[in-house]
Design a protein around this motif. Structure first.
Motif, PDB file in Angstrom:
ATOM      1  N   UNK A  18       9.484  -1.772   3.641  1.00  0.00           N
ATOM      2  CA  UNK A  18       9.454  -0.451   5.139  1.00  0.00           C
ATOM      3  C   UNK A  18       8.335  -1.880   5.558  1.00  0.00           C
ATOM      4  N   UNK A  19       7.254  -1.414   5.284  1.00  0.00           N
ATOM      5  CA  UNK A  19       5.931  -1.338   6.403  1.00  0.00           C
ATOM      6  C   UNK A  19       6.574  -3.036   7.193  1.00  0.00           C
ATOM      7  N   UNK A  20       6.389  -3.501   6.203  1.00  0.00           N
ATOM      8  CA  UNK A  20       7.157  -4.982   7.613  1.00  0.00           C
ATOM      9  C   UNK A  20       8.149  -4.821   8.298  1.00  0.00           C
ATOM     10  N   UNK A  21       8.784  -3.783   8.248  1.00  0.00           N
ATOM     11  CA  UNK A  21       9.721  -4.018   9.463  1.00  0.00           C
ATOM     12  C   UNK A  21       9.496  -2.652  10.194  1.00  0.00           C
ATOM     13  N   UNK A  22       8.629  -1.890   9.210  1.00  0.00           N
ATOM     14  CA  UNK A  22       8.364  -0.405  10.096  1.00  0.00           C
ATOM     15  C   UNK A  22       7.303  -1.191  11.289  1.00  0.00           C
ATOM     16  N   UNK A 219      21.441  -2.853   7.487  1.00  0.00           N
ATOM     17  CA  UNK A 219      19.885  -2.518   7.881  1.00  0.00           C
ATOM     18  C   UNK A 219      19.762  -1.154   8.835  1.00  0.00           C
ATOM     19  N   UNK A 220      21.405  -0.211   8.152  1.00  0.00           N
ATOM     20  CA  UNK A 220      20.739   1.014   8.921  1.00  0.00           C
ATOM     21  C   UNK A 220      19.718   2.096   8.411  1.00  0.00           C
ATOM     22  N   UNK A 221      20.140   2.121   6.460  1.00  0.00           N
ATOM     23  CA  UNK A 221      19.557   2.367   6.153  1.00  0.00           C
ATOM     24  C   UNK A 221      17.532   2.651   6.025  1.00  0.00           C
ATOM     25  N   UNK A 222      17.602   0.905   6.041  1.00  0.00           N
ATOM     26  CA  UNK A 222      15.854   0.422   6.401  1.00  0.00           C
ATOM     27  C   UNK A 222      15.215   0.860   7.284  1.00  0.00           C
ATOM     28  N   UNK A 223      16.268   0.867   8.625  1.00  0.00           N
ATOM     29  CA  UNK A 223      15.461   1.029   9.668  1.00  0.00           C
ATOM     30  C   UNK A 223      15.455   2.106  10.144  1.00  0.00           C
ATOM     31  N   UNK A 224      16.552   3.428   9.241  1.00  0.00           N
ATOM     32  CA  UNK A 224      16.438   4.148   9.058  1.00  0.00           C
ATOM     33  C   UNK A 224      14.878   4.927   8.696  1.00  0.00           C
ATOM     34  N   UNK A 225      14.502   4.390   7.477  1.00  0.00           N
ATOM     35  CA  UNK A 225      13.425   4.905   6.719  1.00  0.00           C
ATOM     36  C   UNK A 225      12.056   4.758   7.281  1.00  0.00           C
ATOM     37  N   UNK A 226      12.354   3.081   8.789  1.00  0.00           N
ATOM     38  CA  UNK A 226      10.839   3.054   9.142  1.00  0.00           C
ATOM     39  C   UNK A 226      11.049   3.317  10.067  1.00  0.00           C
ATOM     40  N   UNK A 227      12.073   3.522  11.359  1.00  0.00           N
ATOM     41  CA  UNK A 227      11.944   4.685  12.117  1.00  0.00           C
ATOM     42  C   UNK A 227      11.113   6.070  11.189  1.00  0.00           C
ATOM     43  N   UNK A 228      11.235   6.921  10.338  1.00  0.00           N
ATOM     44  CA  UNK A 228      10.340   7.919   9.876  1.00  0.00           C
ATOM     45  C   UNK A 228       8.895   8.043   9.554  1.00  0.00           C
TER      46      UNK A 228
END
Lengths: 292, 335, 238
Positions: A18-22, A219-228
């Protein structure tokens, strides 16, 4: 005790990805005020680039990771050069870029679909076997994800804090005109930021797909988590995003263990909403941090 | 409401009412009905984004909520959908107030991300719903219908009245909902409320000194938009006779958002222009199945790059003044 | 007059159709301190922003020796040797004093010996040395202005544009700022300074321009201005 160890290990693995993509998202937001809806597609692209390099071209494992980084970097640059560059002066940039980057996401997703098909693949970039911590099995891959992500994040943080390029990126994020007056070409900075963001997303895509599967929509789900995560850290607050990623991942994993997998994300969202009502600018923002 | 708007509105309405007289194929009627649904959502989303200035991405969540509530009331309480429909609309209002109180005080981009997440959570809760709520013969049915979708709650009963022409009943009902939604959006954009919002956007200090509470007005517009969006959801449920989690796909949400932006955010006629353009583009690419999504993606990117004010914005600000000397102030709604 | 370092000719500019500068000309000789005074809201800051490229000119030319600045982007103008110390300081609020200063030496020409210049700035403006690790947003108004000036001095510029250095500062801080500016003049820097409160700057300036409503209404040496009672009354409050 074993449950606890398991929760911590899963939480750390998840948090690292998560951190990496956030961090990539946060950098892009902080510098350009751009919600990059193509972030998820960049993540997917990274996963497939590694697959293409290792499985299809027969290159060694780490060439897969490097290949993914290169592809993420180049596509990030291309997004800047082909689209973002022309929209920066648009007064409705913040809304319009959402649509544009989503359009790009659709295009990237379909290119992947054309090249690889919809069939889910296994990510070849995965270390075999593992070790035991108490009775808990810890695959080497998870260990690599934690250590590798930490190393990459530290490298990114170092570049942002200590180099000439990093200072220019921070300066542009904090005061765009001020940075121009120092001789910074903001166009160059934006291109660099999108390239770095793309690279980080691609790596996190490789790691994510190594413990799940490769699919064009992964990619969608981790993107959303990264957004949060980015929201709770405070948009543009890169270090905050790092802490938030681990805290939220641990929380999510705990809820999944205690209440069931399906309540992980909803509980996470509830926590975030409560946290934001408490601190509307993000939990890790200094309460009166003023942007000029 | 200017005379131009009334003329355009009546002409469009007349054209839509006259379409069935041309005896078009059922496919065309079906697509137009779908257009009514999407356009209804898009007119309301335009109010939220362009007038109230709320960066919400939860519009399809409100739509789905209205649809699911309508379906569930039909299924579990046995109500005719005609009565369930307004309840669905009101349920969407309640949901919008909840979202609004939780999110609207936050900064713009935060609102976008949280509302996006709320839709996604709703989606996940529905597709992971595997618990048996009731038994349908030997099959186990979930409360929300789960991945299979909610069914068997009936329809609007046009089959009994119109027989084989039942779809025309749905066509006119959809057109009526869209007409009402468009009228409501007109009234809000041109009303003192719309003015208040322009005041808020153009001059925060002035607005505050006049005691205009941004939050209160935003919540009001959000709730009004939720009502019509929920109605569209209920109508969707009744028209397709199945309510599924596909209404919560991110792709649908962003497809509709693109309609708002391609049409022109905050413009009276933007939503209809945007919905029509993207549905026609979608239709055109159907011929080339392979490249359909690719084409839609490219259309979205190109539109925001080339026409950042959208179709309606470009016509009002650039084309109209050029062709006829439009009185100053016209087409300046969005400032 | 010898060929000026910076020359504006017939420059017009504005924001969204609202014309602020109406065809004005100005020359800054090498090594001189030229000051522009005039009431607020009459285009003094806009003029500086035109020179540094933050505002596009709609007409006229701006040249730094032979370089046509009006055709360049802000970062290219900085690279050509224009250093702009803007109104409101435009610091990087979440960065340390040291990092803010290093940003001043962003361009390659200055970056090479950035560390050395940093030490020189710390000697010149000791208050910054004490606070080098502090975050910029926590500084006082006077310290911020010092930092903005210090940051400007970090770059290898041929001309310094300084916008309202005394604005909003306490008298003591103004004294310090002007002492620093006097030091810069002594060391031979070319300076174009904009100020509403002209009393301080007249002692330092080699040449004064009066800007009113987007046009130059008077130019000359400060001692000539002192004999023009009507101008003093109108523009300097008597």
């Amino acid at each position: 005790m074993d449950t606890f160890t398991q929760i911590v290990l899963s939480g750390l693995t998840l948090g690292a990805m998560y951190a990496l993509s956030a961090i990539g998202l946060s950098l892009v937001w902080g510098s350009l005020n751009m919600l990059n809806m193509a972030h998820g597609a960049l993540l997917t692209l990274g996963g497939y680039a590694s697959f293409a390099a290792i499985t299809q071209m027969g290159l060694p494992l780490f060439a897969g990771l490097l290949g993914a980084m290169a592809v993420g970097l180049l596509v990030g640059l291309a997004i800047y050069a082909a689209v973002v560059r022309f929209m920066l002066t648009d007064p409705a940039f913040e809304t319009n870029i959402i649509v544009a980057s989503f359009g790009l996401a659709i295009i990237l997703e379909n290119v992947i679909l054309k090249l690889f098909g919809a069939y889910p693949f296994t990510q070849p970039f995965a270390l075999k076997s593992g070790l035991y911590i108490g009775a808990v099995h810890m695959p080497y891959q998870n260990l690599f994800i934690i250590v590798g992500s930490a190393a990459l994040m530290m490298a990114t943080a170092w570049v942002i804090t200590n180099t000439r390029m990093g200072r220019a990126i921070r300066a542009t994020a904090q005061n765009r005109e001020g940075a121009e007056l120092m001789g910074v070409s903001v166009n160059l900075v934006f291109a660099q930021v999108l390239a770095i963001g793309g690279m980080l997303a691609a790596v996190s895509g490789v790691m994510l797909s190594s413990i799940t599967t490769l699919a064009p929509t992964m990619g969608y789900d981790p993107m959303l988590k990264a957004f949060i995560i980015v929201v709770i850290a405070g948009l543009g607050n890169t270090m905050g995003a790092l802490y938030a990623a681990f805290i939220l991942a641990l929380f999510e994993v705990s809820v999944q263990y205690m209440l069931g997998v399906r309540f992980g994300f909803p509980a996470l969202l509830l926590l975030v909403i409560i946290a934001l009502i408490w601190r509307p600018d993000g939990v890790f923002m200094k309460p009166k941090a003023q942007r000029q | 409401m200017s005379r131009r708007d009334i003329v355009v509105g009546l002409a469009l309405l007349a054209a839509l009412l006259a379409v069935p007289a041309l005896d078009p194929s059922r496919y065309i009627i079906g697509q137009l009905t779908l257009f009514f649904i999407w356009a209804t959502i898009v007119t309301q989303w335009n109010l939220v984004l362009g007038v109230a200035g709320i960066f919400s991405l939860a519009q399809t969540a409100l739509f789905a909520f209205g649809g699911y509530v309508t379906g569930m009331i039909g299924l579990y309480f046995g109500w005719p959908l005609w009565f369930a429909l307004p309840v669905g609309g009101l349920a969407a209002v309640a949901f919008s107030l909840l979202i609004g109180v939780a999110c609207l005080r936050l900064r713009g981009a935060y609102v976008a991300l949280l509302t996006l997440a709320i839709s996604q959570v709703m989606y996940l809760l529905i597709i992971t719903d595997t618990e048996c709520f009731y038994m349908d013969g030997v099959t186990c049915r979930n409360l929300t219908g789960g991945t299979r979708g909610l069914t068997k709650y009936g329809d609007f009963g046009f089959r009994e009245i119109l027989g084989a022409q039942w779809i025309l009943g749905n066509y006119y009902l959809g057109a009526a909902i869209l007409a009402l939604a468009t009228l409501a959006s007109f009234i809000i954009i041109r009303s003192p409320l719309g003015m208040a919002f322009r005041a808020l956007r153009d001059n925060q200090v002035y607005a505050r000194s006049r005691g205009i509470s941004r939050f209160k007005y935003q919540l009001l517009v959000f709730a009004v938009s939720a009502f019509f969006t929920g109605l569209a959801g209920g109508f969707y449920a009744g028209h397709f006779k199945v309510m599924g989690a596909n209404t919560l796909y991110l792709s649908l949400s962003l497809f509709l958002l693109s309609m708002v932006i391609v049409g022109g955010v905050g413009r009276v006629w933007g939503p209809l222009a945007g919905a029509a353009t993207l549905m026609i583009a979608d239709e055109a690419f159907k011929e080339f199945v392979e490249y359909r999504n690719l084409g839609i993606g490219a259309v979205m990117v190109l539109f925001v790059m080339l026409l950042p004010k959208g179709i309606a914005g470009t016509i009002e600000d650039t084309l109209l003044p050029r062709f006829k000397r439009a009185p100053k102030g016209e087409g300046q709604e969005t400032g | 007059m010898p060929d000026p370092l910076l020359a504006l000719e017939d420059v017009s500019a504005g924001y969204q159709g609202n014309q602020v500068l109406k065809g004005l000309s100005l020359a800054v000789p090498e090594g001189a301190l030229v000051t522009i005074i005039g009431p607020n809201g009459h285009g003094k800051s806009t003029l500086l922003r035109c020179v540094s490229g933050l505002v596009r000119t709609t007409r006229g030319t701006i040249r730094l020796r032979d370089t046509p600045l009006h055709r360049l982007k802000p970062n290219e103008i900085v690279a050509a040797g224009v250093v702009h110390i803007p109104q409101g300081d435009m610091l990087f609020p979440d960065m340390t004093v040291r990092d803010n200063l290093l940003m001043g030496a962003y361009l390659p020409a200055a970056f090479a010996n950035g560390r050395q210049r940093l030490e020189e700035i710390f000697v010149l403006l000791p208050v910054l040395a004490e606070r080098r690790r502090q975050i910029a947003s926590t500084l006082s108004g006077g310290e911020r202005r010092m930092l903005a000036i210090g940051r400007g001095l970090m770059s290898v510029g041929r001309i310094l544009l300084i916008d309202e250095p005394s604005l909003g500062l306490a008298p003591i801080a103004i004294d310090q700022i002007y002492a620093a500016i006097a030091g810069l003049k002594r060391s031979g820097r070319t300076i174009l300074l904009v100020e509403e409160n002209a009393t301080r700057v007249l002692d330092l300036a080699d040449m004064v321009y009066l800007l009113d409503n987007g046009q130059m209404v008077w130019q000359g040496a400060p001692r000539d201005l002192a004999s023009r009672q009507e101008l003093l009354a109108t523009y300097l409050g008597g």
